[in-house]
Write a protein that holds these residues in place. Structure first.
Motif, PDB file in Angstrom:
ATOM      1  N   ASN A 146      -4.000  57.090  47.035  1.00  0.00           N
ATOM      2  CA  ASN A 146      -2.763  57.291  46.268  1.00  0.00           C
ATOM      3  C   ASN A 146      -2.649  56.276  45.138  1.00  0.00           C
ATOM      4  O   ASN A 146      -2.225  56.615  44.029  1.00  0.00           O
ATOM      5  N   LEU A 147      -3.003  55.055  45.397  1.00  0.00           N
ATOM      6  CA  LEU A 147      -2.960  54.015  44.373  1.00  0.00           C
ATOM      7  C   LEU A 147      -3.857  54.389  43.196  1.00  0.00           C
ATOM      8  O   LEU A 147      -3.434  54.340  42.034  1.00  0.00           O
ATOM      9  N   PHE A 148      -5.091  54.785  43.494  1.00  0.00           N
ATOM     10  CA  PHE A 148      -6.017  55.137  42.416  1.00  0.00           C
ATOM     11  C   PHE A 148      -5.566  56.384  41.657  1.00  0.00           C
ATOM     12  O   PHE A 148      -5.732  56.483  40.447  1.00  0.00           O
ATOM     13  N   ARG A 149      -4.949  57.327  42.367  1.00  0.00           N
ATOM     14  CA  ARG A 149      -4.434  58.531  41.705  1.00  0.00           C
ATOM     15  C   ARG A 149      -3.329  58.165  40.720  1.00  0.00           C
ATOM     16  O   ARG A 149      -3.330  58.603  39.564  1.00  0.00           O
ATOM     17  N   VAL A 150      -2.406  57.321  41.146  1.00  0.00           N
ATOM     18  CA  VAL A 150      -1.308  56.896  40.272  1.00  0.00           C
ATOM     19  C   VAL A 150      -1.856  56.092  39.092  1.00  0.00           C
ATOM     20  O   VAL A 150      -1.405  56.254  37.949  1.00  0.00           O
ATOM     21  N   MET A 151      -2.831  55.251  39.342  1.00  0.00           N
ATOM     22  CA  MET A 151      -3.421  54.474  38.255  1.00  0.00           C
ATOM     23  C   MET A 151      -4.069  55.389  37.219  1.00  0.00           C
ATOM     24  O   MET A 151      -3.937  55.151  36.011  1.00  0.00           O
ATOM     25  N   GLN A 152      -4.737  56.431  37.683  1.00  0.00           N
ATOM     26  CA  GLN A 152      -5.349  57.384  36.744  1.00  0.00           C
ATOM     27  C   GLN A 152      -4.280  58.125  35.953  1.00  0.00           C
ATOM     28  O   GLN A 152      -4.412  58.312  34.743  1.00  0.00           O
ATOM     29  N   GLU A 153      -3.228  58.552  36.660  1.00  0.00           N
ATOM     30  CA  GLU A 153      -2.152  59.266  35.984  1.00  0.00           C
ATOM     31  C   GLU A 153      -1.510  58.413  34.905  1.00  0.00           C
ATOM     32  O   GLU A 153      -1.150  58.900  33.835  1.00  0.00           O
ATOM     33  N   LYS A 154      -1.364  57.134  35.176  1.00  0.00           N
ATOM     34  CA  LYS A 154      -0.728  56.220  34.221  1.00  0.00           C
ATOM     35  C   LYS A 154      -1.751  55.565  33.291  1.00  0.00           C
ATOM     36  O   LYS A 154      -1.395  54.716  32.483  1.00  0.00           O
ATOM     37  N   GLN A 155      -3.003  55.977  33.448  1.00  0.00           N
ATOM     38  CA  GLN A 155      -4.103  55.447  32.634  1.00  0.00           C
ATOM     39  C   GLN A 155      -4.126  53.921  32.676  1.00  0.00           C
ATOM     40  O   GLN A 155      -4.233  53.248  31.650  1.00  0.00           O
ATOM     41  N   SER A 156      -4.025  53.386  33.875  1.00  0.00           N
ATOM     42  CA  SER A 156      -4.010  51.942  34.077  1.00  0.00           C
ATOM     43  C   SER A 156      -5.291  51.510  34.782  1.00  0.00           C
ATOM     44  O   SER A 156      -5.808  52.213  35.648  1.00  0.00           O
ATOM     45  N   ASP A 157      -5.793  50.359  34.385  1.00  0.00           N
ATOM     46  CA  ASP A 157      -6.984  49.842  35.051  1.00  0.00           C
ATOM     47  C   ASP A 157      -6.653  48.627  35.926  1.00  0.00           C
ATOM     48  O   ASP A 157      -7.547  47.961  36.444  1.00  0.00           O
ATOM     49  N   ARG A 158      -5.351  48.371  36.100  1.00  0.00           N
ATOM     50  CA  ARG A 158      -4.912  47.236  36.932  1.00  0.00           C
ATOM     51  C   ARG A 158      -3.716  47.646  37.774  1.00  0.00           C
ATOM     52  O   ARG A 158      -2.916  48.474  37.371  1.00  0.00           O
ATOM     53  N   ALA A 159      -3.638  46.988  38.936  1.00  0.00           N
ATOM     54  CA  ALA A 159      -2.488  47.214  39.813  1.00  0.00           C
ATOM     55  C   ALA A 159      -2.218  45.930  40.578  1.00  0.00           C
ATOM     56  O   ALA A 159      -3.119  45.135  40.804  1.00  0.00           O
ATOM     57  N   VAL A 160      -0.980  45.751  40.960  1.00  0.00           N
ATOM     58  CA  VAL A 160      -0.593  44.625  41.773  1.00  0.00           C
ATOM     59  C   VAL A 160      -0.129  45.166  43.118  1.00  0.00           C
ATOM     60  O   VAL A 160       0.709  46.076  43.159  1.00  0.00           O
ATOM     61  N   ILE A 161      -0.675  44.633  44.168  1.00  0.00           N
ATOM     62  CA  ILE A 161      -0.295  45.053  45.514  1.00  0.00           C
ATOM     63  C   ILE A 161       0.406  43.885  46.182  1.00  0.00           C
ATOM     64  O   ILE A 161      -0.141  42.794  46.274  1.00  0.00           O
ATOM     65  N   VAL A 162       1.625  44.127  46.636  1.00  0.00           N
ATOM     66  CA  VAL A 162       2.381  43.098  47.362  1.00  0.00           C
ATOM     67  C   VAL A 162       2.421  43.526  48.812  1.00  0.00           C
ATOM     68  O   VAL A 162       2.815  44.634  49.141  1.00  0.00           O
ATOM     69  N   GLU A 163       2.006  42.620  49.671  1.00  0.00           N
ATOM     70  CA  GLU A 163       1.891  42.934  51.099  1.00  0.00           C
ATOM     71  C   GLU A 163       2.683  41.906  51.889  1.00  0.00           C
ATOM     72  O   GLU A 163       2.745  40.745  51.521  1.00  0.00           O
ATOM     73  N   SER A 164       3.275  42.355  52.971  1.00  0.00           N
ATOM     74  CA  SER A 164       3.967  41.409  53.839  1.00  0.00           C
ATOM     75  C   SER A 164       3.447  41.575  55.250  1.00  0.00           C
ATOM     76  O   SER A 164       2.996  42.643  55.645  1.00  0.00           O
ATOM     77  N   ALA A 165       3.517  40.508  56.011  1.00  0.00           N
ATOM     78  CA  ALA A 165       2.976  40.525  57.362  1.00  0.00           C
ATOM     79  C   ALA A 165       3.928  41.055  58.343  1.00  0.00           C
ATOM     80  O   ALA A 165       4.898  41.255  58.585  1.00  0.00           O
TER      81      ALA A 165
END
Length: 105
Positions: free
Chosen positions: A86-105
């Motif tokens: 899903n992340l890569f699909r959204v990145m392609q749709e937005k034509q972005s080559d970067r993403a920030v992932i925030v994760e919590s434990a």
């Protein structure tokens, strides 16, 4: 410790201790990817360990707990795969080559 083992029995005892440590991490859902792979690929079964250690016969409960914990990791990997798809699909749709992932434990 395995370097210190001289006899076959000592080596088996150290192997059993290592398997117990993996089981503890599995049951507390703290395995690393490498440890999960080690357990799932080798065909390790807690009943074999229990038999080796002459367990008190509670292997049915142990097997069920083992399977439940493995299912947790299987599902976590599946969830992770979907997340990245899903992340890569959204990145392609937005034509972005970067993403920030925030994760919590």
């Amino acid at each position: 410790f395995s370097e210190l083992a001289k006899t076959k029995d000592e080596k088996k005892l150290i192997e059993a201790e290592q398997q117990i440590a993996l089981l503890e991490k599995l049951f507390s859902l703290e395995l690393t990817r490498a440890e999960y792979r080690q357990i799932s690929v080798t065909g390790f079964r807690p009943s074999a360990l229990a038999e080796q250690l002459k367990s008190s016969g509670r292997t049915g409960t142990l097997e069920a707990l083992f399977e439940d914990a493995l299912d947790f990791y299987r599902l976590a990997q599946e969830r992770e795969r979907h997340f990245f798809e899903n992340l890569f699909r959204v990145m392609q749709e937005k034509q972005s080559d970067r993403a920030v992932i925030v994760e919590s434990a």
